[in-house]
Every structure is written in C-alpha cells, then in structure tokens.
Scaffold this motif. Sequence first.
Motif, short mmCIF file in Angstrom:
data_model
loop_
_atom_site.label_atom_id
_atom_site.label_comp_id
_atom_site.label_asym_id
_atom_site.label_seq_id
_atom_site.Cartn_x
_atom_site.Cartn_y
_atom_site.Cartn_z
N GLY A 141 -89.89 -19.33 28.99
CA GLY A 141 -90.90 -21.08 29.68
C GLY A 141 -92.30 -20.51 30.18
O GLY A 141 -93.34 -21.23 30.28
N LYS A 142 -93.25 -19.35 29.21
CA LYS A 142 -94.33 -18.77 29.84
C LYS A 142 -95.20 -19.42 27.98
O LYS A 142 -96.30 -19.01 27.71
CB LYS A 142 -94.38 -17.25 29.40
CG LYS A 142 -94.00 -17.32 31.20
CD LYS A 142 -94.57 -17.88 32.46
CE LYS A 142 -93.77 -16.83 33.79
NZ LYS A 142 -92.82 -17.29 33.54
N ASN A 147 -99.46 -21.49 20.69
CA ASN A 147 -99.48 -19.94 20.96
C ASN A 147 -98.39 -19.57 20.57
O ASN A 147 -97.73 -18.49 20.82
CB ASN A 147 -99.41 -20.28 22.65
CG ASN A 147 -100.62 -20.53 23.41
OD1 ASN A 147 -102.29 -19.64 23.41
ND2 ASN A 147 -101.21 -21.48 24.52
N ARG A 148 -97.22 -20.55 20.33
CA ARG A 148 -95.70 -20.25 19.69
C ARG A 148 -96.24 -19.63 18.47
O ARG A 148 -95.34 -18.91 17.70
CB ARG A 148 -94.85 -21.33 19.76
CG ARG A 148 -94.91 -22.37 20.88
CD ARG A 148 -93.77 -23.20 21.11
NE ARG A 148 -93.45 -23.81 21.77
CZ ARG A 148 -92.89 -23.43 22.51
NH1 ARG A 148 -92.46 -21.98 22.56
NH2 ARG A 148 -92.36 -23.54 24.37
N LYS A 262 -102.53 -28.34 11.01
CA LYS A 262 -103.35 -26.84 9.42
C LYS A 262 -104.56 -26.75 9.39
O LYS A 262 -105.11 -25.71 8.84
CB LYS A 262 -103.31 -29.08 8.09
CG LYS A 262 -104.37 -28.11 7.29
CD LYS A 262 -104.41 -29.47 6.66
CE LYS A 262 -103.00 -30.24 5.84
NZ LYS A 262 -102.88 -31.64 4.81
N ARG A 263 -105.72 -26.76 10.50
CA ARG A 263 -106.57 -26.47 10.51
C ARG A 263 -106.34 -25.58 11.05
O ARG A 263 -107.40 -24.02 10.90
CB ARG A 263 -107.97 -27.12 11.17
CG ARG A 263 -109.37 -26.44 11.90
CD ARG A 263 -110.34 -27.15 12.94
NE ARG A 263 -109.33 -28.09 13.76
CZ ARG A 263 -109.98 -26.59 14.75
NH1 ARG A 263 -110.49 -25.89 15.24
NH2 ARG A 263 -109.34 -27.29 15.73
N ILE A 264 -105.55 -24.78 12.11
CA ILE A 264 -105.34 -23.51 12.80
C ILE A 264 -104.66 -22.34 11.86
O ILE A 264 -105.52 -21.71 12.05
CB ILE A 264 -104.15 -23.67 13.97
CG1 ILE A 264 -105.37 -24.22 14.91
CG2 ILE A 264 -103.63 -22.80 14.28
CD1 ILE A 264 -103.88 -24.94 16.46
N GLN A 290 -100.34 -14.64 24.77
CA GLN A 290 -98.69 -14.52 24.58
C GLN A 290 -98.07 -14.55 25.89
O GLN A 290 -98.70 -15.24 27.04
CB GLN A 290 -99.15 -13.17 24.78
CG GLN A 290 -98.97 -12.75 22.76
CD GLN A 290 -97.52 -12.78 22.21
OE1 GLN A 290 -96.39 -13.15 22.91
NE2 GLN A 290 -97.54 -12.93 20.68
N MET A 291 -97.03 -14.37 26.50
CA MET A 291 -96.36 -14.35 27.02
C MET A 291 -96.50 -13.57 28.72
O MET A 291 -95.72 -14.14 30.33
CB MET A 291 -94.84 -14.37 26.72
CG MET A 291 -94.49 -15.08 26.56
SD MET A 291 -92.07 -14.66 26.42
CE MET A 291 -92.53 -12.55 24.43
#
Length: 315
Positions: A141-142, A147-148, A262-264, A290-291
């Motif tokens: 849940g972090k 960020n995924r 798309k930009r990322i 990250q977590m």
Amino acid sequence: MGKVAILMSSYNGEQYIVEQINSLQKQTFKDWHLYIRDDGSKDKTKVIAKKICKEDPRITLIDDGENLRPAKSFLRLINEVVADYYFFCDQDDYWLKDKLQVMIDDIERYDNSIPQVVYCNLKCVDQNMVPRKYGFDELIGKISGYNRFIGNDMPGCVMLFNKATRDLAVQYKPNYDDITMHDWWIALIAQVFGQVHFVNQRLVYYRQHGDNTVGAGKSGNVIKKLFQKDLIKKQKRLVRQSFSQDMAFRKTFYSVLPSEEKRILDDMRRCLDSSIFYRFKFVTGYNFKQMSSIRTFAYDWTFIFMLKSSLKAKM
C-alpha cells in the motif's frame, strides 16, 4: 454479481496446496471457480489436484505439460479464462475466510467499464503459519501513481482485477520474456488506463519458506538489510527488470498511452543513451519513490550510475 475466477499456477506444491484450497472452500463468498494450471510438477501436485477436482465441481485442473515459470503461466490463464473478476492465487498461502467478499464488495463500488484493481494487505508467516517479522507486510500500500513504473507493492495473492483490465492484457500482448511478473504487469495496466484501490486489511497469510519463487525478502532491521553483501546485485536486478518491463509496456501500448505516461516512458527510454547528468535530472525531476526511503535511495543510485551495467548483467 458476475463470474469470479481464481487463477492458480501450481508447481511441486504438494506440501501446501491442500491447505490453500481448503482456505478457498471456507470463504464466506461461495460463487467462484478455481482454475489450476499445473506448470510441470514432478511431485504429487497433479494427483492431489485431480482428486480435489472430482470432489468440488468449482475446481478445474489445466494440465498441458509445459513448464512456463510463474509469470507466463499466470498470463496463459488470463488468456484462457473469461470472467468478470479475477483473483491470482499462490499454491502455498492461506486466505482468510472473508477475503473474497471484502474485495468484491470494494471493487463493485467503482466503474467497472474501465480497468480496476483492488488489493489488500497481508501478513507474513513461516512455513508453519506462525507470524514472522519480515517488514514486507508493512510496505504493502506504499506505492501509487507512476511510481509503479519502478516498483510493485502488490504480490499477486493480494490482487483482484476486473474484465476490463484482463481484456487490455489480452488485446495488447507483449513479449512475455520482458515481463518481470504477471502481477506487476496487471498493476501497471490498471494504473495507466484505469484505477487502483488499496484495502488496508490483512486478508492473506503470505507463507515464507525455502521454496518460494518470490518472497518477502530477508528478515531483520533496516540497517541489516542496507548492508547485505548482495544489495548492489539485487538493486541492479531490480533496475534491469523494471526498465525492461517499462520498455515492453511502452512498446506494447504506445498507440493508446495517455500523454503523461507516454512522456515519462519516452524520457525513461532516453536514459539508456544519455549521460549520468540526464539520468540524475530524470530521477529527481519525476521524484520516483519506492516502498521506503532506503529502497528509493538504492534504486536511484543504481539507476543513475549503473543503468547500462545493470541491463548487461546476467543475474
């Protein structure tokens, strides 16, 4: 309420699979179907599964003889099974009796014409179902948002996803060799094209033992983990796996990607052929997390200074 499919990939699971299936049969929600795809077991797993199938018509064994490894095995199940809702299920965990009902109730609150993923928390236990402190169950849940792209806080056993998510995974097929894990891929689809929701209830006993394909990592405090002798190797593996998977995601969905994602991913792709300074700007500009703060620092350092060597590493 639509059709609920539970997808399990089994491999040499004779020691724990009966207990896991029993936990499914004890669920308060009863209207489900379990599809077990055996991934080439050499023990008595298939014999056990065939016996259970005869006793419970809600259970189907798929035995095609191939050994695909977990990610490809689960993805094959996704392609073969049509349902309204899907749960991933590992052979060696144990589900609390209200897991299905709690998660189905939650996902039905949302717009299921678009991809939806609901995931719950878990409790790490040892092989005898005794709770142990691994730290991983404090990290679920972090992660949220883009960020995924660099981390995944939802192992398959905590996930529920809908048909809209599944249909995108089936319609836009990547090179499966570039996918790190099936659960991470599904999480990315829902994050980019739909929604992800966290139910902060511990509904799974996540069993840790010597035969885990993917586990919760080593127990111990943060300092102990920080100075593991193989920390750099693990971070290089994570950078390689996440970068390769992100590039596969970019290639697979490029024609339908929203402009921001798309930009990322375009900027991330440029990191491969750019300087350390560019990678530093990329990481700090997007402020990926990250977590935990230590995991974030370790990932950023490895990505900035070791991206190319990480991609070349054979680990």
